[in-house]
Write a protein that holds these residues in place. Structure first.
Motif, short mmCIF file in Angstrom:
data_model
loop_
_atom_site.label_atom_id
_atom_site.label_comp_id
_atom_site.label_asym_id
_atom_site.label_seq_id
_atom_site.Cartn_x
_atom_site.Cartn_y
_atom_site.Cartn_z
N VAL A 47 0.93 -1.19 0.00
CA VAL A 47 0.12 0.13 0.14
C VAL A 47 0.78 1.26 -0.12
O VAL A 47 1.64 1.31 0.81
CB VAL A 47 -0.98 -0.11 1.11
N VAL A 48 0.58 2.19 -1.08
CA VAL A 48 1.45 3.46 -1.19
C VAL A 48 0.59 4.37 -0.12
O VAL A 48 -0.30 4.41 0.00
CB VAL A 48 1.16 4.08 -2.32
N ASP A 49 1.51 5.02 0.78
CA ASP A 49 0.91 5.97 1.72
C ASP A 49 2.05 7.02 1.99
O ASP A 49 3.31 6.90 1.23
CB ASP A 49 0.37 5.49 2.88
N ALA A 50 1.84 8.18 2.71
CA ALA A 50 2.72 9.26 2.88
C ALA A 50 3.94 8.92 3.60
O ALA A 50 5.16 9.47 3.41
CB ALA A 50 1.87 10.31 3.53
N ALA A 51 3.77 7.78 4.41
CA ALA A 51 5.16 7.40 5.22
C ALA A 51 6.09 6.79 4.13
O ALA A 51 7.22 6.81 4.63
CB ALA A 51 4.52 6.05 6.25
N GLY A 54 8.06 10.04 3.63
CA GLY A 54 8.35 10.91 4.93
C GLY A 54 7.33 12.36 4.82
O GLY A 54 8.13 13.39 5.08
N HIS A 55 6.22 12.00 4.41
CA HIS A 55 5.46 13.04 3.84
C HIS A 55 4.57 13.20 4.96
O HIS A 55 4.11 12.62 5.61
CB HIS A 55 4.60 12.84 2.48
N ASP A 56 4.35 14.64 5.40
CA ASP A 56 3.42 15.13 6.23
C ASP A 56 2.16 14.88 5.90
O ASP A 56 1.31 15.38 4.69
CB ASP A 56 3.48 16.67 6.43
N PRO A 57 1.24 13.98 6.47
CA PRO A 57 0.07 13.58 6.19
C PRO A 57 -1.07 14.55 6.30
O PRO A 57 -2.22 14.51 5.75
CB PRO A 57 -0.27 12.35 7.06
N ALA A 58 -0.71 15.65 6.80
CA ALA A 58 -1.82 16.95 6.92
C ALA A 58 -1.66 17.62 5.68
O ALA A 58 -2.68 18.28 5.22
CB ALA A 58 -1.20 17.96 7.86
N ASP A 59 -0.57 17.40 4.86
CA ASP A 59 -0.54 18.12 3.41
C ASP A 59 -1.09 17.17 2.46
O ASP A 59 -1.00 16.18 2.59
CB ASP A 59 0.66 18.75 3.16
N ARG A 60 -1.58 17.68 1.24
CA ARG A 60 -2.27 16.90 0.27
C ARG A 60 -0.71 15.83 -0.41
O ARG A 60 0.11 16.48 -0.49
CB ARG A 60 -2.68 17.75 -0.95
N LEU A 61 -1.27 14.83 -0.53
CA LEU A 61 -0.15 13.94 -1.37
C LEU A 61 -0.29 13.92 -2.66
O LEU A 61 -1.17 13.10 -3.06
CB LEU A 61 -0.30 12.44 -0.54
N LEU A 62 0.69 14.30 -3.38
CA LEU A 62 0.90 14.15 -4.55
C LEU A 62 2.01 13.16 -5.03
O LEU A 62 3.23 13.41 -4.94
CB LEU A 62 1.20 15.55 -5.46
N ILE A 63 1.44 11.90 -5.31
CA ILE A 63 2.44 10.97 -5.56
C ILE A 63 3.65 11.06 -6.22
O ILE A 63 4.80 10.76 -5.93
CB ILE A 63 1.59 9.64 -5.79
#
Length: 266
Positions: A47-51, A54-63
């Protein structure tokens, strides 16, 4: 060869597991090196996710943007980086999986989703022209790839006139849209059909076919996919700018279909 054997089957006692072990023994006997990514044994997270970045999950995730930045800055999750290191080491990728619902198991799709990030496997541009390097060009150019798949269906049903569709058509998203897109030369796949009805004799035949395919893999002619920048494959308007000046195609009057009257029964 230096082979990364990417394996996706939940049971090592399966036909797939036996063929994987047979293939690794054959590589050893032929003097090749190999590393293995057994995704179920590794408990690979698909599963792709912000972790991952090292992406801040509060910000929109542009893969694409986040993955490229994490790859460039060295902030990718350790499990992703470890798989990329294996692929960097290898000159040949073998992708082995059972054919489930006309495709690969989800855990394997997730490996490509997480490992083939922008900057590593795609999103590369030619510094001289600024054009994207894909479909035969890119960071993975020079590597070879082969798919090995087991299927419950019989071989004839996965042929050009088979009810299940031609195998190369079923594998097109993987062979062309993933492996060839990133620059790998893709050799014809190895199908082991009738997996649920395998007898000792059928297994011996499959093992022999596998050993032979591995022996000839370095010299096997790849599938005839065209390069992104070949004259018959690239964007027509880039190659033939006068096409943009042609008038739009003529259209005739709309044709309306009228159903025939119902038959009269006497």
């Amino acid at each position: 060869m230096k082979v990364l054997w990417l394996f996706a089957h939940p049971d090592p006692r399966s036909l797939s597991g036996a063929l994987k072990d047979e293939g690794l023994r054959a590589l050893d006997a032929q003097g090749h090196q190999h590393r293995v990514s057994d995704l179920y044994a590794m408990k690979w997270n698909p599963v792709v996710d912000a972790a991952d970045y090292g992406h801040d999950p509060a910000d929109r995730l542009l893969i694409g943007e986040a993955s490229e930045r994490a790859y460039t800055d060295g902030h990718l999750a350790p499990d992703i980086r470890a798989e990329q290191d294996k692929l960097d080491w290898a000159d040949t990728l073998i992708v082995q999986f059972p054919l489930w619902w006309y495709g690969m198991p989800a855990i394997l799709k997730g490996w490509f989703d997480r490992v083939f990030v922008k900057g590593f496997a795609f999103g590369i541009t030619d510094p001289a022209t600024g054009r994207p390097q894909r479909y035969g060009d890119g960071e993975l150019t020079g590597k070879r790839a082969m798919v090995i798949t087991t299927a419950g269906a019989r071989a004839a049903t996965l042929g050009p006139r088979g009810v299940n569709g031609d195998l190369n058509d079923l594998l097109f998203p993987l062979q062309h849209g993933t492996l060839w897109y990133t620059g790998m030369s893709v050799v014809p796949p190895l199908l082991i059909p009738g997996a649920d009805r395998t007898t000792p004799t059928a297994y011996a035949t499959a093992a022999t076919r596998l050993r032979e395919r591995l022996r000839t893999l370095p010299t096997t002619e790849p599938l005839p996919f065209r390069h992104q920048n070949s004259g018959d494959y690239d964007d027509e308007l880039l190659l033939h700018p006068d096409l943009a000046r042609l008038p739009p195609p003529r259209t005739g009057p709309a044709v309306h279909y009228t159903a025939p009257p119902p038959p009269v029964h006497g």
